[in-house]
Scaffold this active site. Structure first.
Site, short mmCIF file in Angstrom:
data_model
loop_
_atom_site.label_atom_id
_atom_site.label_comp_id
_atom_site.label_asym_id
_atom_site.label_seq_id
_atom_site.Cartn_x
_atom_site.Cartn_y
_atom_site.Cartn_z
CD GLU A 34 58.47 -63.98 -29.99
OE1 GLU A 34 58.15 -62.77 -29.93
OE2 GLU A 34 58.44 -64.66 -31.03
NE ARG A 260 60.73 -50.99 -27.34
CZ ARG A 260 60.45 -52.27 -27.40
NH1 ARG A 260 59.21 -52.70 -27.28
NH2 ARG A 260 61.40 -53.16 -27.62
CE LYS A 270 63.18 -60.30 -28.12
NZ LYS A 270 62.34 -61.34 -27.52
#
Ligand code: ATP
Ligand code: MG
Length: 556
Positions: A34, A260, A270
């Site tokens: 993204e 992850r 982020k």
């Protein structure tokens, strides 16, 4: 890239058997960032997994921007992400793709679901929707708008799209099952009204698709076979499949989830990284202390070290915490093998070799690296040189037997043996100059009188060195788990994570140093020229990493 001797991980096993059984002819994966921030070390793992699988199985990997949320996305991030993926050493097949390229198709599929009686325009607001959704233990209840006729739903969707409906007043929802034990299947939102300009589609749309309605369909349009994401999406998988099964999509992708990457002494969210940037705790997304790809690059970490680190990690169905020292190990390993050696004195102290003539200039030929295949460089040796302040002691002691002291000797790295005679102090009592004598015929051999020096120190010619500034870095956080539980990660910022040294002296050849080419400054660590602060008349080096870790965790 996969190591042939390593057992296959669960995704490789699936792909191998899919290829064998003819379920797929060719593997297609994608990396779907993204564009709302810079890539970090966690993304590097996802990149290595997705591109690595495509390479291993002779397939394709797409780079697709997941740009379905107009509010947080910017072109700056798109450019930075493209640069980072390339720098890591990967090339996507075909053009860079964008979820926004498929907005038209997604809209048609929304109309299709409405006409099949499988989607409806809902006027519950966010709070009501939460109430109606139920909980993990209680079923939800049907929206009062659930049974609207098809024609009305189609008309309302169009009004939403055209900006005739205000934000927050209406959503388009899939009509699945409000009593499903899987909350994701309780009539999930497909579209929201958002009257925001999009970085690529401008004002064309007043509605934007939810991740769940977009992602799988984008995979299907692109012919992605194995859509790999992180574990938090596991409960969305039935929804991913529901859309694929209920739409006339051109292919049938499958979603797989893996753990992850979490790195200790670091944050990989982020949002938190953006906060560090926005609040000025660091010097931008590419601050050399940031766990971003661009920060690691600016710091001098080679791409191959990041790839080797990612390849060393398990691809498993559980989230893991990886020790920072594991990343540091791969950085040191790569730099030790390939970084040319050079000498830079961080805290210079002048040494005058009084038995050499004023204009003495000798060009010493020295290796660039212990691996002699890397060639040689010349090192000017003159009457005045600099050594590090720490390498001289006013008084000899056993503890400092490897240092220079009055009446004691040291060997200059790649050069001669010298012996200190006396020294000069300034008004504040600091030693500012050492007078020494060169012991003749000691280049590459011991002194004739057999009084051997105990230590070797790095040095540069005073006349032929270049001034530079050095940025020494330490870990950005001094807590191994800076954002665990309800901790405020900002409290864990290491106040001495950056130390700026000015007036450092680098050997002349470093004037030609290039950004991105790391060096080992002998006895000091690995360094590279800083891309941001160096100018035509100012040379700045970043410390990539010290020669040895000062941290006591799992380090060897
Ligand atoms: P963040 O939580 O930092 O905002 P994200 O998952 O929202 O990250 P995306 O840009 O959507 O960021 O991520 C792109 C891809 O990278 C996704 O497939 C995501 O699963 C993967 N990814 C993100 N963070 C990690 C991580 N820490 N470890 C492994 N893969 C990750
Ligand atoms: Mg995401």
């Amino acid at each position: 890239m996969a190591d042939d001797n390593k057992p296959l991980n669960f995704i490789q096993q699936t792909i191998s058997s899919d290829l064998e059984a003819g379920v797929v002819d060719k593997v297609v994966t994608r990396f779907p960032p993204e564009p709302n921030g810079y890539l970090h070390i966690g993304h590097a793992k996802s990149i290595c997994v997705n591109f690595g699988l495509a390479q291993q199985y002779g397939g394709d990997c797409h780079l697709r921007f997941d740009d379905t949320n107009p509010e947080k996305e910017e072109d700056e991030y798109v450019h930075a992400i493209i640069e980072d993926v390339k720098w890591l050493g990967f090339q996507w097949s075909g053009e860079v793709r964008y979820a926004s390229d498929y907005f038209g198709q997604l809209y048609e599929w929304a109309q299709y679901l409405i006409s099949e009686g499988k989607a409806y325009a809902c006027e519950l607001n966010a709070e009501q929707m939460r109430e109606y959704r139920g909980t993990l233990t209680e079923p939800g209840k049907d929206s009062p708008y659930r049974e609207r006729p098809v024609e009305e739903n189609l008309a309302l969707l169009e009004q939403m799209k055209n900006g005739e409906i205000d934000e927050g007043k209406m959503t388009l929802r899939a009509k699945i099952d409000m009593a499903s034990p899987n909350v994701s299947l309780r009539d999930p939102v497909m579209y929201r009204v958002k009257k925001a300009a999009h970085h690529r589609t401008g004002d064309a749309w007043n509605i934007y698709p939810a991740y769940d309605f977009a992602h799988g369909q984008e995979d299907a349009i692109e012919g992605v076979t194995h859509s790999i994401c992180t574990l938090e999406f596991a409960s969305n998988r039935p929804l991913y499949n529901w859309f694929i099964e209920n739409l006339p999509v051109p292919s049938t992708p499958h979603q797989y989830e893996f753990g992850r990457l979490n790195l200790n002494y670091s944050v990989t969210s982020k949002r938190k990284l953006r906060q560090l940037v926005d609040e000025g705790h660091v010097d931008g997304w590419n601050d050399p202390r940031m766990p971003t790809i661009s920060g690691l690059r600016r710091r001098g970490v080679p791409a191959v070290a990041i790839r080797n680190f990612c390849d060393s990690l398990a691809v498993a169905k559980t989230d893991g915490m990886v020790d920072m020292s594991q990343l540091e190990h791969f950085i040191r390993d790569e730099l030790n093998k390939h970084a040319p050696r050079a000498m830079t004195v961080l805290r210079p102290l002048k040494v005058v070799i009084t038995n050499l003539p004023e204009d003495h200039l000798e060009q010493l030929t020295v290796p660039r690296h212990p691996d002699l295949d890397m060639g040689e460089r010349t090192l000017p040796f003159t009457r005045e040189i600099y050594i590090d302040v720490e390498d001289f002691k006013e008084e000899y002691s056993k503890k400092f037997k490897k240092k220079l002291a009055p009446g004691k000797r040291i060997r200059l790295r790649n050069g001669y043996v010298i012996e200190a005679d006396d020294y000069v102090k300034d008004d504040a009592g600091a030693v500012v100059q050492v007078n020494a004598s060169l012991i003749p015929d000691t280049l590459g051999q011991d002194p004739a009188d057999e009084i051997k020096p105990k230590g070797v120190v790095h040095w540069v010619s005073a006349q032929h060195s270049v001034d530079c500034e050095i940025h020494l870095y330490d870990r950005l956080f001094n807590d191994p788990l800076p954002d665990a539980g309800d901790k405020n990660f900002l409290d864990a910022i290491n106040p001495s994570s950056l130390q700026v040294l000015t007036g450092c002296k680098a050997e002349a050849s470093l004037a030609e140093a290039e950004t991105g080419n790391p060096y080992q400054f002998e006895r000091e660590g690995y360094f590279c020229k800083d891309s941001k602060n160096s100018t035509s008349d100012k040379l700045v080096f970043n410390q990539t990493i010290a020669l040895r870790s000062v941290w006591t965790d799992a380090d060897a």
